[in-house]
Design a protein around this motif. Structure first.
Motif, PDB file in Angstrom:
ATOM      1  N   PRO A 119       0.778  -1.117  -0.054  1.00 43.11           N
ATOM      2  CA  PRO A 119      -0.017  -0.028   0.075  1.00 43.11           C
ATOM      3  C   PRO A 119       0.949   1.240  -0.215  1.00 43.11           C
ATOM      4  CG  PRO A 119      -0.857  -1.682   1.610  1.00 43.11           C
ATOM      5  CD  PRO A 119       0.505  -2.159   1.174  1.00 43.11           C
ATOM      6  N   LYS A 120       0.044   2.285  -0.325  1.00 43.43           N
ATOM      7  CA  LYS A 120       0.815   3.593  -0.476  1.00 43.43           C
ATOM      8  C   LYS A 120       1.620   4.157   0.770  1.00 43.43           C
ATOM      9  CE  LYS A 120      -0.348   8.370  -0.938  1.00 43.43           C
ATOM     10  NZ  LYS A 120      -1.645   9.347  -1.110  1.00 43.43           N
ATOM     11  N   GLU A 121       2.829   4.490   0.710  1.00 45.82           N
ATOM     12  CA  GLU A 121       3.724   4.938   1.919  1.00 45.82           C
ATOM     13  C   GLU A 121       3.996   3.749   2.714  1.00 45.82           C
ATOM     14  OE1 GLU A 121       2.266   8.456   3.206  1.00 45.82           O
ATOM     15  OE2 GLU A 121       2.556   9.452   1.490  1.00 45.82           O
ATOM     16  N   ALA A 122       3.516   2.381   2.652  1.00 47.39           N
ATOM     17  CA  ALA A 122       4.023   1.308   3.695  1.00 47.39           C
ATOM     18  C   ALA A 122       5.442   0.743   3.342  1.00 47.39           C
ATOM     19  CB  ALA A 122       2.930   0.073   3.280  1.00 47.39           C
ATOM     20  N   VAL A 123       5.886   0.458   4.323  1.00 45.77           N
ATOM     21  CA  VAL A 123       7.357  -0.042   4.356  1.00 45.77           C
ATOM     22  C   VAL A 123       7.297  -1.355   5.034  1.00 45.77           C
ATOM     23  CG1 VAL A 123       9.792  -0.041   4.964  1.00 45.77           C
ATOM     24  CG2 VAL A 123       8.464   2.388   4.555  1.00 45.77           C
ATOM     25  N   ALA A 124       7.351  -2.510   4.168  1.00 48.49           N
ATOM     26  CA  ALA A 124       7.267  -3.705   4.604  1.00 48.49           C
ATOM     27  C   ALA A 124       8.373  -4.175   5.687  1.00 48.49           C
ATOM     28  CB  ALA A 124       7.278  -4.855   3.385  1.00 48.49           C
ATOM     29  N   SER A 125       7.713  -4.757   6.694  1.00 51.08           N
ATOM     30  CA  SER A 125       8.630  -5.248   7.800  1.00 51.08           C
ATOM     31  C   SER A 125       9.595  -6.535   7.480  1.00 51.08           C
ATOM     32  CB  SER A 125       8.197  -5.029   9.271  1.00 51.08           C
ATOM     33  OG  SER A 125       6.921  -5.951   9.137  1.00 51.08           O
ATOM     34  N   ASP A 126       9.065  -7.253   6.520  1.00 50.08           N
ATOM     35  CA  ASP A 126       9.588  -8.598   6.198  1.00 50.08           C
ATOM     36  C   ASP A 126       9.522  -8.912   4.912  1.00 50.08           C
ATOM     37  OD1 ASP A 126      10.721 -10.834   6.755  1.00 50.08           O
ATOM     38  OD2 ASP A 126       9.272 -11.803   8.004  1.00 50.08           O
ATOM     39  N   VAL A 127      10.058 -10.014   4.518  1.00 57.37           N
ATOM     40  CA  VAL A 127       9.966 -10.433   2.957  1.00 57.37           C
ATOM     41  C   VAL A 127       8.733 -11.227   2.954  1.00 57.37           C
ATOM     42  CG1 VAL A 127      11.044 -11.899   1.266  1.00 57.37           C
ATOM     43  CG2 VAL A 127      12.580 -10.846   2.873  1.00 57.37           C
ATOM     44  N   THR A 128       8.196 -10.788   1.581  1.00 51.02           N
ATOM     45  CA  THR A 128       6.768 -11.486   1.162  1.00 51.02           C
ATOM     46  C   THR A 128       7.256 -12.742   0.293  1.00 51.02           C
ATOM     47  OG1 THR A 128       5.149  -9.604   1.534  1.00 51.02           O
ATOM     48  CG2 THR A 128       4.804 -11.394  -0.095  1.00 51.02           C
ATOM     49  N   SER A 129       6.832 -13.933   0.718  1.00 51.23           N
ATOM     50  CA  SER A 129       6.958 -15.216  -0.353  1.00 51.23           C
ATOM     51  C   SER A 129       5.820 -15.541  -1.013  1.00 51.23           C
ATOM     52  CB  SER A 129       7.582 -16.131   0.845  1.00 51.23           C
ATOM     53  OG  SER A 129       7.918 -17.467  -0.025  1.00 51.23           O
ATOM     54  N   VAL A 130       6.244 -15.745  -2.336  1.00 51.49           N
ATOM     55  CA  VAL A 130       5.295 -16.336  -3.326  1.00 51.49           C
ATOM     56  C   VAL A 130       5.742 -17.654  -3.748  1.00 51.49           C
ATOM     57  CG1 VAL A 130       3.703 -16.086  -5.075  1.00 51.49           C
ATOM     58  CG2 VAL A 130       4.208 -14.173  -3.828  1.00 51.49           C
ATOM     59  N   ARG A 131       5.050 -19.027  -3.535  1.00 48.35           N
ATOM     60  CA  ARG A 131       5.915 -20.060  -3.787  1.00 48.35           C
ATOM     61  C   ARG A 131       4.888 -20.684  -4.878  1.00 48.35           C
ATOM     62  NH1 ARG A 131       9.584 -23.566  -2.344  1.00 48.35           N
ATOM     63  NH2 ARG A 131      10.072 -22.127  -0.441  1.00 48.35           N
ATOM     64  N   LEU A 132       5.443 -20.969  -6.095  1.00 50.94           N
ATOM     65  CA  LEU A 132       4.562 -21.648  -6.990  1.00 50.94           C
ATOM     66  C   LEU A 132       5.338 -23.110  -7.299  1.00 50.94           C
ATOM     67  CD1 LEU A 132       5.179 -18.409  -8.031  1.00 50.94           C
ATOM     68  CD2 LEU A 132       3.339 -19.305  -9.587  1.00 50.94           C
ATOM     69  N   SER A 133       4.312 -24.154  -6.893  1.00 51.87           N
ATOM     70  CA  SER A 133       4.953 -25.366  -6.694  1.00 51.87           C
ATOM     71  C   SER A 133       4.260 -26.426  -7.890  1.00 51.87           C
ATOM     72  CB  SER A 133       4.633 -26.139  -5.416  1.00 51.87           C
ATOM     73  OG  SER A 133       5.670 -25.326  -4.602  1.00 51.87           O
ATOM     74  N   GLY A 134       5.077 -26.839  -8.740  1.00 49.16           N
ATOM     75  CA  GLY A 134       4.498 -27.792  -9.595  1.00 49.16           C
ATOM     76  C   GLY A 134       4.078 -29.196  -9.149  1.00 49.16           C
ATOM     77  N   VAL A 135       2.793 -29.482  -9.358  1.00 45.61           N
ATOM     78  CA  VAL A 135       2.241 -30.621  -8.534  1.00 45.61           C
ATOM     79  C   VAL A 135       1.773 -31.740  -9.834  1.00 45.61           C
ATOM     80  CG1 VAL A 135       1.270 -29.641  -6.727  1.00 45.61           C
ATOM     81  CG2 VAL A 135      -0.018 -29.576  -8.782  1.00 45.61           C
ATOM     82  N   SER A 136       2.307 -31.398 -11.162  1.00 50.73           N
ATOM     83  CA  SER A 136       1.839 -32.320 -12.262  1.00 50.73           C
ATOM     84  C   SER A 136       2.355 -31.548 -13.462  1.00 50.73           C
ATOM     85  CB  SER A 136       0.420 -32.573 -12.466  1.00 50.73           C
ATOM     86  OG  SER A 136      -0.113 -31.355 -13.240  1.00 50.73           O
ATOM     87  N   LYS A 137       2.731 -32.671 -14.416  1.00 48.26           N
ATOM     88  CA  LYS A 137       3.434 -32.050 -15.549  1.00 48.26           C
ATOM     89  C   LYS A 137       2.415 -31.692 -16.680  1.00 48.26           C
ATOM     90  CE  LYS A 137       7.811 -34.447 -14.988  1.00 48.26           C
ATOM     91  NZ  LYS A 137       9.007 -35.423 -15.765  1.00 48.26           N
ATOM     92  N   ASP A 138       1.216 -31.343 -16.431  1.00 46.88           N
ATOM     93  CA  ASP A 138       0.353 -31.078 -17.244  1.00 46.88           C
ATOM     94  C   ASP A 138       0.580 -29.441 -17.563  1.00 46.88           C
ATOM     95  OD1 ASP A 138      -1.148 -33.297 -17.171  1.00 46.88           O
ATOM     96  OD2 ASP A 138      -2.513 -32.535 -15.678  1.00 46.88           O
ATOM     97  N   ALA A 139       0.415 -29.117 -18.845  1.00 45.52           N
ATOM     98  CA  ALA A 139       1.039 -27.831 -19.251  1.00 45.52           C
ATOM     99  C   ALA A 139      -0.126 -26.676 -18.701  1.00 45.52           C
ATOM    100  CB  ALA A 139       1.129 -27.512 -20.857  1.00 45.52           C
TER     101      ALA A 139
END
Length: 400
Positions: A119-139
């Motif tokens: 958000p506007k003027e916010a300073v994040a106090s920690d890292v934000t993690s987005v994990r994308l994990s493959g669960v099948s080989k379907d395209a």
């Protein structure tokens, strides 16, 4: 042997100046579109695909990608907002249009997107993690938008792992005065195929550090684009990759200086080992006629550790105005420096440990520039694991 191209920085005397005439194949003329019909399936002979294993990417060229092959999990800093939205959300598509076939198939196939907002003027106090994990080989198609609103600050890490076949869009919007770091780590399991289009737009006095780290997978192709939309923008693009036997890792960057008084720095380093290991780095920088006082430089270095590995490195610089602060590029690919090895061995360091020291030194400065301690520690551990493989080739010992 080391092959090097190093062009000194152009200054306002007109060096590297081409006036208003765009050379054939200019990135300024590349077609971009949200429509599948406008960007057909490539045959592999196009400039955009001539280094790529088009046959291994075929599943991601098709229009009927699914959405179930990858899961998304987000661990957010307290100040950061996370949403899952439908594809008709008005915020999506604002960072630019797709520029190649996998980018346009990814755009047309996704059903839901993950939006991370600082958000506007916010300073994040920690890292934000987005994990994308493959669960099948379907395209599969996936879409992530990271949006740093005015005068905010944050670090967002995108982690890719598991076994997947993924066409991905990562949109990055850095509004006026915001400072954002985005780290994308590709640590896929064997056999994974990943094509990801990163499209970033920077506002006035905005600053973006964009980091790409590639280790795993069968074929990984990352295409980061950065566009300046107002004066005072600053983008730093850092990349580190380590290709093993039969892996193809490709990084194609485009920095579009369309407005005055902006700065860009690109630094990518890679190591290769094993038969069939192939890395590709293409760095395109365009300084348009209106982009006076631009300051830009791009650098790529590759270290070949064993026979049978190949690195392609192509820096491109297009300048349409002579009124610039500086512009240049450099590229080099080579094997171990025998003099360095001799120096270390002459001081009692065994050959295996000397080789480790050379590779660690090759990557050390770049890792320190990432600025995210948790990511830096993981990278050092991953490099050590890759070095174990190369040392086993030299000694003939099996890997653990």
């Amino acid at each position: 042997m080391t092959l090097t191209t190093d062009h000194s920085r152009a200054v306002a005397d007109g060096a590297h100046t081409h006036g208003a005439v765009k050379p054939q194949g200019s990135r300024a003329e590349r077609r971009t579109s949200f429509s599948l019909e406008d960007i057909p399936i490539p045959n592999g002979r196009e400039e955009e695909w001539r280094f790529s294993p088009a046959d291994r990417l075929q599943p991601l060229f098709q229009a009927d990608l699914g959405t179930s092959g990858v899961t998304v999990q987000v661990t957010a800093a307290p100040e950061v907002q996370v949403e899952t939205v439908a594809r008709d959300d008005a915020r999506l598509g604002t960072a630019g249009k797709p520029g190649d076939r996998t980018a346009v198939t990814a755009w047309n196939a996704f059903e839901q997107a993950t939006i991370v907002t600082i958000p506007k003027e916010a300073v994040a106090s920690d890292v934000t993690s987005v994990r994308l994990s493959g669960v099948s080989k379907d395209a599969t198609a996936a879409h992530v938008l990271v949006r740093a609103e005015r005068h905010s600050e944050a670090v967002v890490v995108l982690d890719h792992d598991g076994a997947g076949t993924l066409a991905e869009t990562v949109e990055i919007v850095v509004e006026d005065g915001a400072h954002l770091t985005v780290v994308s780590v590709q640590d896929w399991a064997d056999g994974a195929v990943h094509a990801s289009s990163h499209r970033a737009r920077l506002g006035r006095d905005a600053k973006l550090k964009h980091v790409v780290v590639t280790f795993g997978g069968d074929v990984v192709r990352i295409t980061p684009d950065a566009e300046f939309t107002a004066e005072g923008g600053d983008v730093e693009m850092v990349g580190l990759y380590f290709a093993d036997t039969d892996q193809h890792q490709e990084h194609r960057l485009f920095v579009d200086h369309a407005v005055p008084d902006c700065k860009s720095r690109v630094t990518y380093k890679g190591a290769l080992q094993g038969s069939g290991a192939h890395t590709v780095w293409v760095g395109d920088v365009l300084i348009r006629a209106a982009a006076e006082n631009t300051d830009t430089y791009e650098l790529n270095r590759n270290l070949v550790l064993t026979e049978g590995a190949r690195a392609d490195s192509v820096p491109n610089l297009e300048i349409e105005t002579g009124e610039i602060a500086g512009a240049g590029h450099a590229s080099a690919t080579g094997r171990f420096d025998d003099e360095q090895l001799f120096y270390l061995q002459a001081r009692g360091i065994p050959e295996i440990e000397a080789r480790r020291l050379v590779v660690r030194g090759f990557f050390a400065e770049l890792i320190q520039e990432i600025g995210v301690p948790s990511v830096e520690e993981r990278l050092l551990a991953s490099i050590e694991a890759e070095l174990e493989k190369s040392m086993s080739v030299i000694t003939g010992a099996p890997t653990a």
